[in-house]
Design a protein around this motif. Structure first.
Motif, PDB file in Angstrom:
ATOM      1  N   LYS A   1      -2.701   2.171  -4.415  1.00 33.21           N
ATOM      2  CA  LYS A   1      -2.826   3.464  -3.736  1.00 33.21           C
ATOM      3  C   LYS A   1      -4.290   3.869  -3.746  1.00 33.21           C
ATOM      4  O   LYS A   1      -4.953   3.805  -4.781  1.00 33.21           O
ATOM      5  N   VAL A   2      -4.793   4.281  -2.581  1.00 35.85           N
ATOM      6  CA  VAL A   2      -6.189   4.703  -2.458  1.00 35.85           C
ATOM      7  C   VAL A   2      -6.259   6.227  -2.499  1.00 35.85           C
ATOM      8  O   VAL A   2      -5.572   6.913  -1.732  1.00 35.85           O
ATOM      9  N   GLU A   3      -7.063   6.749  -3.407  1.00 29.26           N
ATOM     10  CA  GLU A   3      -7.311   8.187  -3.483  1.00 29.26           C
ATOM     11  C   GLU A   3      -8.786   8.412  -3.756  1.00 29.26           C
ATOM     12  O   GLU A   3      -9.338   7.825  -4.696  1.00 29.26           O
ATOM     13  N   ASP A   4      -9.412   9.237  -2.935  1.00 28.71           N
ATOM     14  CA  ASP A   4     -10.838   9.562  -3.096  1.00 28.71           C
ATOM     15  C   ASP A   4     -11.701   8.309  -3.166  1.00 28.71           C
ATOM     16  O   ASP A   4     -12.664   8.225  -3.942  1.00 28.71           O
ATOM     17  N   GLY A   5     -11.330   7.304  -2.382  1.00 28.39           N
ATOM     18  CA  GLY A   5     -12.111   6.085  -2.315  1.00 28.39           C
ATOM     19  C   GLY A   5     -11.929   5.138  -3.479  1.00 28.39           C
ATOM     20  O   GLY A   5     -12.644   4.136  -3.577  1.00 28.39           O
TER      21      GLY A   5
ATOM     22  N   VAL B   1     -11.688  -0.118  -8.905  1.00 28.32           N
ATOM     23  CA  VAL B   1     -10.262  -0.332  -9.155  1.00 28.32           C
ATOM     24  C   VAL B   1      -9.879   0.261 -10.499  1.00 28.32           C
ATOM     25  O   VAL B   1     -10.562   0.034 -11.509  1.00 28.32           O
ATOM     26  N   ARG B   2      -8.815   1.032 -10.497  1.00 23.08           N
ATOM     27  CA  ARG B   2      -8.237   1.558 -11.731  1.00 23.08           C
ATOM     28  C   ARG B   2      -6.809   1.064 -11.854  1.00 23.08           C
ATOM     29  O   ARG B   2      -6.183   0.670 -10.875  1.00 23.08           O
TER      30      ARG B   2
ATOM     31  N   LEU C   1       0.843  -1.197   0.000  1.00 22.53           N
ATOM     32  CA  LEU C   1       0.000   0.000   0.000  1.00 22.53           C
ATOM     33  C   LEU C   1       0.877   1.244   0.000  1.00 22.53           C
ATOM     34  O   LEU C   1       1.863   1.318   0.734  1.00 22.53           O
ATOM     35  N   VAL C   2       0.532   2.213  -0.843  1.00 24.15           N
ATOM     36  CA  VAL C   2       1.234   3.504  -0.865  1.00 24.15           C
ATOM     37  C   VAL C   2       0.405   4.476  -0.037  1.00 24.15           C
ATOM     38  O   VAL C   2      -0.738   4.784  -0.377  1.00 24.15           O
TER      39      VAL C   2
END
Length: 332
Positions: free
Chosen positions: A190-194, A215-216, A103-104
């Motif tokens: 990496k999680v950003e904005d959910g 997921v992207r 995880l980042v």
């Protein structure tokens, strides 16, 4: 029992020897490099807080300083001392740790991790590995910086002797834990904005991550935020040709599944990742098979098509980067 295979080759010790943990921890506390087995690939480990030791990782690998490292921890408590967790990242850690997910996260200002580990970025890539490496971290009481144990950009190490041949006398010792069960590096997310962005596919599949949200994929050529994102990586000395329909004269064949492409009988050598088409078996065998074909004297390596689903995504990612054009310095 201690064994040294040759001059300028480090001590190789079996993971199940009674004093292997103590010896590894002592070397790490002394600022030395130790190669440790993990469930993914072998890692080139140093105390993440020791700047000179971390610098020695970059020197041993010939790794660019702008390419960050993963900090390995022994659990969520140590991770929380290093980074700030959002709720979704915490859920992912709870689901997949210990295991092949990195995880980042935003690094805490007082995190005991040298700036070389993050390559100067405000984030830190962090993972809780399974097995022997986790025992070492717990005994040491500090995180370890530990990229794959190989020369930068080359085939990752999945057996102790291959690592010894690659890194020579630049490490204090190698702990031999046998063949890693996963065989490819961890997934980095990496999680950003959910939203979960996969920066590097690996041992945890995108399909598994979709159980936790959208997921992207960062894709090839994205800005380097984590290890394993360089365009050319995991490369043999021999050139690779992907998704072939026919083997050319002088080529070796990296095969997959029960059916062969045209001209396979003329291949200099053949390594089948999985005759049954099992992607987990293929991932576990990938780097060893690439290394075997790289040393067979073929003019190139022809690679049969690999499915894109599940672990096939991670396998194809490694093959695409291995086949990418290299600079002259990369070819040396």
């Amino acid at each position: 029992m201690k064994t040294v295979s040759a001059s300028n080759v480090p001590l190789i010790r079996l993971a199940d020897e009674p004093d292997s943990v103590a010896s590894a921890v002592a070397a790490l506390e002394n600022g030395e490099l130790v190669v440790l087995p993990t469930e993914t690939v072998y890692g080139l480990a140093a105390d993440a807080a020791n700047g000179e030791a971390v610098a020695a990782i970059f020197a041993a690998k010939g790794r660019p300083r702008f390419n960050p490292l993963i900090a390995h921890v022994d659990g969520i408590a140590m991770a929380e001392r290093l980074c700030r967790f959002d709720p979704l990242s915490r859920d992912l850690a709870a689901a997949f740790w210990p295991g092949p997910l990195t995880l980042v996260l935003t690094k805490r200002d007082d995190a005991p991790v040298h700036d070389l580990v993050t390559a100067g970025q405000p984030t830190l890539a962090i993972r809780h590995p399974l097995g022997f490496a986790s025992r070492i971290i717990a005994e040491l009481g500090r995180p370890l910086a530990a990229p794959s144990a190989n020369r930068s950009g080359r085939i990752s190490g999945t057996d102790a002797q291959a690592v010894a041949n690659d890194l020579g006398g630049s490490v204090a010792m190698i702990v031999d834990g046998g063949a890693p069960p996963v065989g490819v590096e961890s997934t980095i997310a990496k999680v950003e904005d959910g939203i979960i962005t996969v920066l590097r596919p690996g041992g945890v599949t995108a399909e598994e991550l979709t159980n936790f949200g959208e997921v992207r994929r960062a894709g090839h050529g994205a800005a380097i935020e984590a290890p394993g994102m360089m365009t050319s990586h995991y490369a043999p000395n021999t050139t690779l040709r992907l998704d072939v329909e026919k083997v050319r004269e002088g080529e070796a064949l990296l095969a997959f599944g029960p059916d062969r492409v045209g001209g396979f009988e003329r291949a200099v050598a053949v390594e089948n990742l999985s005759e049954s088409g099992d992607l987990r078996q293929a991932a576990a065998r990938l780097f060893a098979a690439m290394r075997a074909l790289d040393g067979c004297g073929a003019a190139g390596i022809a690679v049969e098509p690999i499915p894109t689903e599940g672990l096939g995504e991670a396998i194809r990612d490694r093959l695409i980067r291995a086949a990418a054009p290299r600079s002259e310095s990369d070819k040396r």
